[in-house]
Write a protein that holds these residues in place. Structure first.
Motif, PDB file in Angstrom:
ATOM      1  N   VAL A 188       0.845  -1.192   0.000  1.00  0.00           N
ATOM      2  CA  VAL A 188       0.000   0.000   0.000  1.00  0.00           C
ATOM      3  C   VAL A 188       0.881   1.242   0.000  1.00  0.00           C
TER       4      VAL A 188
ATOM      5  N   LYS B  18      -2.420   8.155  -6.784  1.00  0.00           N
ATOM      6  CA  LYS B  18      -3.225   7.058  -7.343  1.00  0.00           C
ATOM      7  C   LYS B  18      -2.714   6.664  -8.724  1.00  0.00           C
TER       8      LYS B  18
ATOM      9  N   ARG C 252      -1.365  -0.097  -6.470  1.00  0.00           N
ATOM     10  CA  ARG C 252      -1.396  -0.267  -5.010  1.00  0.00           C
ATOM     11  C   ARG C 252      -2.493   0.609  -4.413  1.00  0.00           C
ATOM     12  N   ASN C 253      -3.098   0.121  -3.344  1.00  0.00           N
ATOM     13  CA  ASN C 253      -4.146   0.878  -2.660  1.00  0.00           C
ATOM     14  C   ASN C 253      -3.528   1.990  -1.825  1.00  0.00           C
ATOM     15  N   LEU C 254      -4.292   3.044  -1.605  1.00  0.00           N
ATOM     16  CA  LEU C 254      -3.810   4.229  -0.901  1.00  0.00           C
ATOM     17  C   LEU C 254      -4.495   4.357   0.455  1.00  0.00           C
ATOM     18  N   VAL C 255      -3.687   4.601   1.498  1.00  0.00           N
ATOM     19  CA  VAL C 255      -4.181   4.880   2.842  1.00  0.00           C
ATOM     20  C   VAL C 255      -3.809   6.315   3.179  1.00  0.00           C
TER      21      VAL C 255
ATOM     22  N   GLY D 246     -10.915   7.608  -4.458  1.00  0.00           N
ATOM     23  CA  GLY D 246     -10.335   6.289  -4.653  1.00  0.00           C
ATOM     24  C   GLY D 246      -9.435   5.820  -3.526  1.00  0.00           C
ATOM     25  N   VAL D 247      -9.448   6.520  -2.395  1.00  0.00           N
ATOM     26  CA  VAL D 247      -8.660   6.105  -1.237  1.00  0.00           C
ATOM     27  C   VAL D 247      -9.313   4.861  -0.629  1.00  0.00           C
ATOM     28  N   HIS D 248      -8.508   3.885  -0.229  1.00  0.00           N
ATOM     29  CA  HIS D 248      -9.036   2.640   0.352  1.00  0.00           C
ATOM     30  C   HIS D 248      -8.953   2.605   1.869  1.00  0.00           C
TER      31      HIS D 248
ATOM     32  N   VAL E  24      -6.269  -2.953   4.125  1.00  0.00           N
ATOM     33  CA  VAL E  24      -6.190  -2.307   2.809  1.00  0.00           C
ATOM     34  C   VAL E  24      -5.225  -3.067   1.901  1.00  0.00           C
TER      35      VAL E  24
ATOM     36  N   GLY F  22      -6.819  -5.805   0.204  1.00  0.00           N
ATOM     37  CA  GLY F  22      -7.869  -5.445  -0.749  1.00  0.00           C
ATOM     38  C   GLY F  22      -9.122  -4.882  -0.126  1.00  0.00           C
TER      39      GLY F  22
ATOM     40  N   THR G 188     -11.298  -2.097   2.619  1.00  0.00           N
ATOM     41  CA  THR G 188     -11.426  -0.658   2.821  1.00  0.00           C
ATOM     42  C   THR G 188     -11.600  -0.398   4.303  1.00  0.00           C
TER      43      THR G 188
END
Length: 180
Positions: free
Chosen positions: A3, A26, A32-35, A53-55, A74, A77, A79
């Motif tokens: 992430v 992003k 990769r997912n964003l925190v 689009g933040v996870h 996150v 996958g 949220t």
């Protein structure tokens, strides 16, 4: 999966630089997912982050153990958002937000659903509303983590929720309807 963690401090999503930075992250994150880590704990900021689009949205008030679990969620996958600001959602103007209210679930929860939960499921749901991980819930309620997972799955099914956040929101709505 890894992430990207982005600390925006006390700035919020009204700041165009924050929005631009999140969009750039992003695009360059390679899937990769964003925190986001933020000092702001308001429903509006959380909803705007989700719309971008933040996870994961972790506040600086989140205990470190919960923040680490959120990042792991996150990375797997999922949220994560803090549940405390969900109370504000009942006052969120539908026309003023970037995310439609329907995306969070039904506007009104069925008060009879609360009666369908067992006492143990009520206890698990209370912990979900507090944003606790399965591991923390298991420790606090004195049960195995796998048992917590079964209770969470049954709570989601009974409430008609698709995730933990929606279950917490529906529980808040039901409590508000019952107390009136």
């Amino acid at each position: 999966m890894s992430v990207v963690v982005f600390n925006i401090g006390g700035r919020d999503f009204a700041d165009d630089r924050v929005v631009s930075a999140i969009r750039e992250l992003k695009e360059s994150a390679g899937g990769r997912n964003l925190v986001v880590i933020s000092e702001v704990e308001e429903a509006g900021a959380i909803l705007k982050s989700l719309a971008l689009g933040v996870h994961g949205y972790v506040t600086t008030r989140t205990p470190l153990s919960v923040a680490l679990q959120a990042i792991r969620l996150v990375a797997a996958g999922g949220t994560f958002i803090p549940t405390a600001p969900l109370a504000e959602l009942t006052h969120w103007p539908a026309a003023g937000g970037d995310l439609p209210a329907a995306a969070l679930g039904p506007a009104h929860a069925d008060p009879e659903t609360v009666g369908q939960l067992t006492p143990r499921q009520h206890a698990v749901l209370k912990c979900l509303r507090e944003g606790k991980s399965n591991k923390i819930i298991a420790y606090e309620l004195g049960m195995c983590e796998s048992t917590v997972k079964v209770h969470v799955r049954n709570v989601l099914r009974k409430l008609g929720a698709s995730n933990r956040t929606q279950a917490a929101y529906l529980a808040f709505e039901q409590e508000r309807l019952i107390i009136g």
